[in-house]
Motif scaffolding. Structure first.
Motif, short mmCIF file in Angstrom:
data_model
loop_
_atom_site.label_atom_id
_atom_site.label_comp_id
_atom_site.label_asym_id
_atom_site.label_seq_id
_atom_site.Cartn_x
_atom_site.Cartn_y
_atom_site.Cartn_z
N ASN A 1 43.41 33.55 29.90
CA ASN A 1 43.00 34.87 30.34
C ASN A 1 41.51 34.96 30.11
O ASN A 1 41.05 34.88 28.98
CB ASN A 1 43.74 35.94 29.56
CG ASN A 1 45.23 35.82 29.76
OD1 ASN A 1 45.77 36.31 30.73
ND2 ASN A 1 45.89 35.13 28.84
N LEU A 2 40.76 35.05 31.18
CA LEU A 2 39.30 34.93 31.08
C LEU A 2 38.66 36.30 31.02
O LEU A 2 38.82 37.12 31.93
CB LEU A 2 38.76 34.18 32.29
CG LEU A 2 39.34 32.78 32.50
CD1 LEU A 2 38.90 32.24 33.84
CD2 LEU A 2 38.90 31.86 31.39
N LEU A 3 38.00 36.54 29.92
CA LEU A 3 37.20 37.75 29.77
C LEU A 3 35.85 37.22 29.33
O LEU A 3 35.61 37.06 28.16
CB LEU A 3 37.83 38.66 28.71
CG LEU A 3 37.22 40.03 28.55
CD1 LEU A 3 37.59 40.92 29.71
CD2 LEU A 3 37.71 40.66 27.26
N THR A 4 35.02 36.85 30.32
CA THR A 4 33.79 36.12 29.99
C THR A 4 33.00 36.85 28.91
O THR A 4 32.87 38.07 28.98
CB THR A 4 32.91 35.96 31.26
OG1 THR A 4 33.05 37.15 32.02
CG2 THR A 4 33.27 34.74 32.05
N ALA B 1 46.83 43.26 32.08
CA ALA B 1 46.30 44.26 33.00
C ALA B 1 44.83 44.55 32.75
O ALA B 1 44.17 45.14 33.59
CB ALA B 1 47.11 45.55 32.87
N SER B 2 44.31 44.15 31.59
CA SER B 2 42.93 44.53 31.31
C SER B 2 41.96 43.35 31.40
O SER B 2 40.79 43.53 31.10
CB SER B 2 42.83 45.19 29.93
OG SER B 2 43.44 44.40 28.97
N VAL B 3 42.42 42.17 31.79
CA VAL B 3 41.45 41.08 32.02
C VAL B 3 41.26 40.91 33.52
O VAL B 3 42.19 41.08 34.30
CB VAL B 3 41.89 39.75 31.38
CG1 VAL B 3 41.88 39.83 29.90
CG2 VAL B 3 43.22 39.30 31.91
N PRO B 4 40.03 40.59 33.93
CA PRO B 4 39.76 40.47 35.36
C PRO B 4 40.29 39.17 35.98
O PRO B 4 40.53 39.12 37.17
CB PRO B 4 38.24 40.52 35.44
CG PRO B 4 37.76 40.10 34.10
CD PRO B 4 38.81 40.46 33.11
N PRO C 1 40.24 39.21 40.90
CA PRO C 1 39.28 39.55 41.94
C PRO C 1 37.91 38.91 41.76
O PRO C 1 37.12 38.91 42.67
CB PRO C 1 39.19 41.06 41.84
CG PRO C 1 39.54 41.38 40.43
CD PRO C 1 40.45 40.30 39.95
N GLU C 2 37.61 38.38 40.58
CA GLU C 2 36.25 37.92 40.34
C GLU C 2 36.06 36.45 40.68
O GLU C 2 37.00 35.73 40.94
CB GLU C 2 35.87 38.18 38.88
CG GLU C 2 35.68 39.65 38.63
CD GLU C 2 35.07 39.93 37.29
OE1 GLU C 2 34.65 38.97 36.62
OE2 GLU C 2 35.04 41.11 36.92
N GLU C 3 34.79 36.05 40.64
CA GLU C 3 34.48 34.65 40.91
C GLU C 3 34.37 33.88 39.60
O GLU C 3 34.15 34.45 38.56
CB GLU C 3 33.14 34.54 41.63
CG GLU C 3 33.19 34.91 43.08
CD GLU C 3 31.84 34.72 43.74
OE1 GLU C 3 31.01 33.99 43.20
OE2 GLU C 3 31.64 35.33 44.81
N LEU C 4 34.49 32.57 39.71
CA LEU C 4 34.32 31.73 38.54
C LEU C 4 33.40 30.59 38.93
O LEU C 4 33.64 29.90 39.91
CB LEU C 4 35.69 31.20 38.08
CG LEU C 4 35.72 30.49 36.74
CD1 LEU C 4 35.36 31.44 35.62
CD2 LEU C 4 37.11 29.93 36.48
N ASP C 5 32.34 30.41 38.13
CA ASP C 5 31.40 29.32 38.40
C ASP C 5 32.09 27.97 38.22
O ASP C 5 32.99 27.84 37.41
CB ASP C 5 30.25 29.40 37.38
CG ASP C 5 29.04 30.03 37.99
OD1 ASP C 5 28.86 29.81 39.20
OD2 ASP C 5 28.29 30.72 37.28
#
Lengths: 339, 319
Positions: A246-249, A262-265, A290-294
């Motif tokens: 679960n990625l929360l940068t 539900a709270s991580v993008p 929904p987000e991008e990942l490098d």
């Protein structure tokens, strides 16, 4: 995966707790801690291999936790008629109980089931993992390996649980021993026919029991009566395990609860297969959110994921061998009693 | 970091099923043979589903019972209650049965014309009318059309709120109100869910623990665990501060408070899994014990620690 209702302030609270130093989760776990996983194999007597798995059940509590039942069942398929494929095939399906997702409509539930089925099918059914002992008679009969999983309750981290349960069920699966049966024409009949063509008009050729023209290969098989249920699936060490990051940068954590999910993008599912005496292979990967990942971050995440998957794999392997021992001892005791 | 365990064995438990175990306090009561005039005040009787309670000639069947072969039989596990000739069984595990005046914690599930639908762990969603919330700009203000158009600025889907049961609709759904300065949107914490029967009716359901944690014990089994907010801050400067009441932003929360919130949440989970009724006194005692033990927060969830915790406060069903 299923949308859990969460207020903005709850989401902000979870996120800021995860980002704090040291990070703190709602139940006090560290970022890389799993909840206790309960596992039992051989729960379905009619299946060739089965497993029940629960993540995060409270002791003494009746319900709670993510609960999965997985079962592998073998079915005979005829290759000649076009049903089966030579060498056997693997078919996976996932069913979600409506009780696990009471807030979802039946359409949404179907979609969820389909998503999970596809992930499982594409990973487990991949040719690189195909077991070699699914052939009964080459080019005639083969086994169809059905892997069915049911999600009975969802308390987060379903995909990891699904793959652990699938691995346990496949580990437990036994392929029945088969013995090929072939028809052999008596020598006498054979010579009689070749003797003088057209000399005698015997209606042997029209008999339904006449099998002289058949090829001298195995035509059918039988199941010998053996003391055990058969041999294990070939290459059972190879079945993959999944870890969900679960990625929360800039952080990531494992084994999320529904509120945390539900709270991580973003979430990254990584399926690794560990073959002894070979480097680990990444069997599949899914990135949700929904987000991008490098690309750089992705590589890093995969490296971390491999490390966690290895730990998960080792722990699961130990538990599965323990289960094997437990059941073998039970079977032996019962056998001794019967004698 | 990951540990596997086996499911609790069911086979060795079967040995003890032959004899029924009871809580020591009720053991004597249970042993008493129950005649028709045994439904005295203060005597609690526990039932299992299918257990015969009494004759149907003398008594009427109520909720949680059915009549078979001229006997009133319990259909749920719970305690027998009697009002005159009516026998009911109150189930141990059920959804929340609301009563007027109860304090509940709920979550908005839907925004509808002039009302919100609220999930309050009851059989039906509760209703919060636009007319029963405090609107910004004066408590006694009439509601306007513009308020109807911006209902989502007050509460939107997923928001948690604390409210009181005001009345019931004809279909049994409850109507809530937040017309008090203590009620409204919830912030700065997390939600813990327990079986509703474990929440006792208390003098006040707003509990403040000395560790800087506030608790709202909703009678519907939803418990809000949050950072302590001073009484004066809560009510705002001029009695009502719409900005603060309908805000979605959390205050600054330090790490010690976060740890305390997590610890209190885990204590509640442990007590609930041991089926200990929750009161402020019990929670306080349990929290002090947990701090004395100097365990880390996650150790509390271990089975052994949980048993010690429950034993230390002298409650729970002893095996």
């Amino acid at each position: 995966m299923a949308a859990v209702l969460l207020s903005k302030s709850e989401r902000a609270y979870i996120q800021s707790s995860l980002k704090a130093t040291p990070p703190l989760r709602a139940d006090g776990r560290g970022l890389l801690d799993f909840r206790t996983v309960l596992l039992e194999t051989g729960v379905a007597p009619l299946a060739n291999g089965s497993a029940r798995l629960n993540i995060g059940k409270m002791a003494r509590e009746g319900g709670g936790g993510t609960e999965i039942v997985a079962a592998a069942k073998l079915e005979v398929e005829d290759v000649e008629s076009g049903d089966g494929v030579d060498g056997g095939r693997v078919a996976c399906s996932v069913t979600c109980s409506p009780a696990a997702y009471p807030h979802l409509s039946s359409n949404a539930l179907d979609e969820l089931q389909h998503d999970l089925s596809v992930i499982l099918q594409q990973t487990i059914g991949h040719p690189s993992l195909h077991p070699r002992n699914l052939t009964i008679i080459p080019r005639k009969k083969s086994w169809l390996l059905n892997l069915d999983a049911v999600v009975l309750a969802d308390a987060g981290n379903v995909v990891d649980a699904l793959f652990m349960a699938a691995r346990a069920a496949l580990w437990d699966a036994k392929v029945p021993r088969t013995r090929a049966v072939q028809y052999r024409a008596p020598e006498a009949l054979k010579s009689a026919k070749n003797d003088v063509p057209g000399a005698m008009d015997v209606d042997e050729g029209t008999s339904g029991f006449d099998t002289r023209d058949m090829a001298r290969t195995a035509a059918d098989f039988e199941l010998p009566d053996y003391w055990d249920e058969g041999e294990t699936l070939d290459g059972r060490e190879k079945w993959p395990v999944c870890v969900t990051l679960n990625l929360l940068t800039p952080r990531h954590f494992l084994d999320a609860t529904p509120a945390e999910e539900a709270s991580v993008p973003q979430r990254l599912h990584l399926m690794f297969s560990f073959v002894p005496s070979a480097p680990p292979t990444l069997q599949a990967m899914r990135l949700l959110g929904p987000e991008e990942l490098d690309l750089k971050d992705l590589k890093e995440s995969i490296a971390f994921g491999e490390q966690y998957a290895k730990e998960l794999f080792t722990a699961l392997e130990t538990k599965l061998r323990e289960e094997d021992n437990r059941r073998n001892i039970k079977a032996r005791d019962r056998f001794a009693l019967m004698r | 970091m990951i540990c596997f365990a086996s499911f609790p064995a069911t086979s060795d438990a079967s040995g003890s099923y032959g004899t029924t175990r009871h809580h020591p306090d009720v053991e004597d009561d249970v042993r008493m043979d129950l005649d028709e005039d045994d439904f005295e005040e203060g005597v609690q009787r526990l039932t299992v589903p299918g257990e015969s309670i009494t004759s149907s000639h003398a008594f009427m069947r109520g909720h949680g019972t059915y009549v078979d072969d001229e006997e009133v039989i319990a259909s749920v596990a719970g305690t027998v209650e009697r009002v005159n000739k009516l026998i009911t069984v109150r189930a141990v595990r059920s959804r929340y049965n609301p009563e007027v005046g109860d304090l509940v914690v709920g979550r908005i599930t839907e925004v509808q014309p002039r009302r919100w639908k609220v999930d309050a762990n009851s059989r039906q969603d509760a209703v919060l009318m636009l007319s029963s919330v405090n609107l910004p700009g004066g408590v006694q203000r009439r509601k306007l059309e513009s308020d109807e158009l911006q209902m989502r600025t007050f509460f939107e889907e997923g928001d948690l709120l604390v409210a009181e049961v005001q009345a019931f609709f004809a279909d049994g759904a409850m109507s809530l109100h937040t017309r008090s300065l203590r009620y409204g949107k919830l912030r700065n914490g997390q939600l813990v869910t327990v079986p509703p029967i474990l929440i006792r009716r208390l003098k006040s359901h707003f509990v403040s623990l000395p560790c800087g944690v506030d608790l709202i014990l909703g009678l519907n089994g939803y418990i809000w665990v949050s950072k302590h907010v001073k009484q004066s801050d809560q009510e705002g400067e001029e009695g009502f501060d719409a900005e603060a009441v309908y805000s979605n932003k959390n205050d600054e929360i330090d790490d010690a408070t976060r740890a305390a919130i997590a610890r209190v949440s885990n204590i509640i989970k442990v007590l609930a899994s041991h089926f200990v009724p929750l009161t402020d006194a019990v929670l306080l005692e349990a929290y002090e014990w947990a701090v004395d033990q100097e365990n880390s927060v996650k150790d509390l969830l271990a089975d052994e620690t949980g048993e010690n915790l429950v034993a230390s406060i002298g409650l729970g069903i002893r095996p």
